[in-house]
Design a protein around this motif. Structure first.
Motif, PDB file in Angstrom:
ATOM      1  N   TYR A  46       4.127  36.674  26.981  1.00 15.49           N
ATOM      2  CA  TYR A  46       3.964  36.280  25.582  1.00 15.49           C
ATOM      3  C   TYR A  46       2.998  37.203  24.850  1.00 15.49           C
ATOM      4  CZ  TYR A  46       6.321  32.006  27.070  1.00 15.49           C
ATOM      5  OH  TYR A  46       7.230  31.120  27.585  1.00 15.49           O
ATOM      6  N   ASP A  48       4.139  39.350  21.659  1.00 13.23           N
ATOM      7  CA  ASP A  48       3.423  39.259  20.385  1.00 13.23           C
ATOM      8  C   ASP A  48       2.951  40.637  19.923  1.00 13.23           C
ATOM      9  OD1 ASP A  48       3.810  36.562  20.310  1.00 13.23           O
ATOM     10  OD2 ASP A  48       1.814  36.034  21.043  1.00 13.23           O
ATOM     11  N   GLY A 100      10.709  38.798  17.936  1.00 13.53           N
ATOM     12  CA  GLY A 100      11.056  37.496  17.386  1.00 13.53           C
ATOM     13  C   GLY A 100      11.715  36.629  18.442  1.00 13.53           C
ATOM     14  N   ASP A 101      11.924  35.367  18.124  1.00 19.50           N
ATOM     15  CA  ASP A 101      12.550  34.446  19.068  1.00 19.50           C
ATOM     16  C   ASP A 101      13.975  34.876  19.412  1.00 19.50           C
ATOM     17  OD1 ASP A 101      10.279  32.895  19.086  1.00 19.50           O
ATOM     18  OD2 ASP A 101      11.005  31.493  17.560  1.00 19.50           O
ATOM     19  N   GLU A 102      14.585  35.626  18.504  1.00 19.26           N
ATOM     20  CA  GLU A 102      15.971  36.056  18.727  1.00 19.26           C
ATOM     21  C   GLU A 102      16.069  37.265  19.659  1.00 19.26           C
ATOM     22  OE1 GLU A 102      14.397  38.568  15.413  1.00 19.26           O
ATOM     23  OE2 GLU A 102      14.263  36.460  16.033  1.00 19.26           O
ATOM     24  N   ASP A 103      14.950  37.883  19.968  1.00 18.68           N
ATOM     25  CA  ASP A 103      14.956  39.086  20.815  1.00 18.68           C
ATOM     26  C   ASP A 103      14.941  38.709  22.296  1.00 18.68           C
ATOM     27  OD1 ASP A 103      14.945  41.067  18.759  1.00 18.68           O
ATOM     28  OD2 ASP A 103      12.825  40.642  18.413  1.00 18.68           O
ATOM     29  N   THR A 104      15.969  37.976  22.714  1.00 16.47           N
ATOM     30  CA  THR A 104      15.973  37.456  24.080  1.00 16.47           C
ATOM     31  C   THR A 104      16.090  38.556  25.130  1.00 16.47           C
ATOM     32  OG1 THR A 104      18.353  37.072  23.855  1.00 16.47           O
ATOM     33  CG2 THR A 104      16.892  35.196  23.440  1.00 16.47           C
ATOM     34  N   ARG A 125      12.777  40.469  25.433  1.00 15.94           N
ATOM     35  CA  ARG A 125      11.793  39.617  26.100  1.00 15.94           C
ATOM     36  C   ARG A 125      12.127  39.499  27.595  1.00 15.94           C
ATOM     37  NH1 ARG A 125       8.374  35.871  23.737  1.00 15.94           N
ATOM     38  NH2 ARG A 125       9.558  36.079  21.798  1.00 15.94           N
ATOM     39  N   TRP A 161      16.164  33.937  29.987  1.00 11.53           N
ATOM     40  CA  TRP A 161      16.092  33.104  28.786  1.00 11.53           C
ATOM     41  C   TRP A 161      16.840  31.814  29.069  1.00 11.53           C
ATOM     42  CZ3 TRP A 161      18.495  37.988  28.520  1.00 11.53           C
ATOM     43  CH2 TRP A 161      19.890  37.974  28.520  1.00 11.53           C
TER      44      TRP A 161
END
Length: 259
Positions: free
Chosen positions: A96, A100, A105-109, A112, A193
């Motif tokens: 995380y 950050d 963003g949350d959509e960048d699965t 991540r 994810w």
């Protein structure tokens, strides 16, 4: 697609012993995810060099991989590894913080997920460094040929004991080695994810892929012939070929490559 499990246990075990002798390492550490690949590798390692020289890390990312991590911990306990050789490290704070810092963003699965895979390798190699251990890889032949891995992440290792075996072959070997039914029956996933599974991301099953990959790469059959027997073969080989670059990196200038 079958395998001679007794033969595999013997020859892979000898391979692991030879690597340790060659490197003067004190033992092996395996990142045990709760899936069949890592469970098979850690079981083979215990058989080869014993419990005292085998270490296992469980690396959940918060609640995302908690179910798989519980499976991993239960199986490690069954193997009887010494308590000092088993550690659980939650990589979520690292993942995380990196996400950050990179403004994900949350959509960048996918991005991540790549961070997660590489963070796991940071943890494994850092642990290995503290105890003079080798990192045991968990990549199978299906993943390798498909290029289904994160570069410098889950494919990073010091040696690869099961890369010569297709995913379909591992089930028989895993059962022979006493891997728990819960792990054998688990849906293959890297838990990168929520809801992620290998076959959903690939767009085809390992069973279908293995039949096609074996005929194309091992038997050297033409794709057109394979397609007649296995509709969808072109999609599988196309997936494999688009990722062939992963086997080549880093690219080197021609003058650095021997003729």
């Amino acid at each position: 697609m079958t395998t001679d499990s007794k033969k595999e246990e013997k020859r892979v075990g000898q391979f692991i012993k030879n690597v340790l002798t060659k490197t003067n390492a004190a033992g092996v550490v395996v990142a045990v995810s709760g899936g069949i690949d890592s469970a098979t590798v850690v079981a083979l390692t215990v058989k080869a060099i014993g419990r005292d020289k085998t270490h296992a890390l469980v690396l959940p990312c918060g609640e995302l991989s908690s179910v798989a991590s519980d499976r991993a911990s239960t199986f490690i306990e069954k193997l009887g590894l010494p308590g000092d050789n088993v550690h659980t490290i939650d990589i979520a704070p690292i993942v995380y913080a990196a996400a950050d810092a990179l403004n994900l963003g949350d959509e960048d699965t996918l991005r991540r997920g790549n961070i997660m895979a590489r963070t796991r390798m940071i943890a494994v190699y850092d642990y290995a460094k503290t105890k003079n251990l080798l990192v045991g890889g968990t990549e199978n032949k299906s993943e390798y040929l498909l290029g289904y891995f994160t570069r410098f992440g889950d494919e990073a290792s010091d040696f690869e004991p099961i890369r010569h075996l297709y995913k379909s072959q591992l089930y028989e070997l895993a059962q022979f080695l006493g891997v728990s039914d819960e792990i054998v029956a688990a849906t293959p996933t890297a838990d990168l994810w929520s809801g992620q599974t290998d076959e959903k991301e690939l767009g085809f099953s390992y069973k279908d892929a293995d039949l096609v990959l074996e005929q194309y790469y091992d038997e050297l059959r033409s794709l057109s012939d394979i397609e007649k027997e296995h509709p969808g073969a072109e999609k599988i080989i196309a997936y494999s070929k688009k990722n062939l670059f992963k086997h080549e990196v880093p690219y080197l200038p021609d003058f650095m490559i021997d003729d």
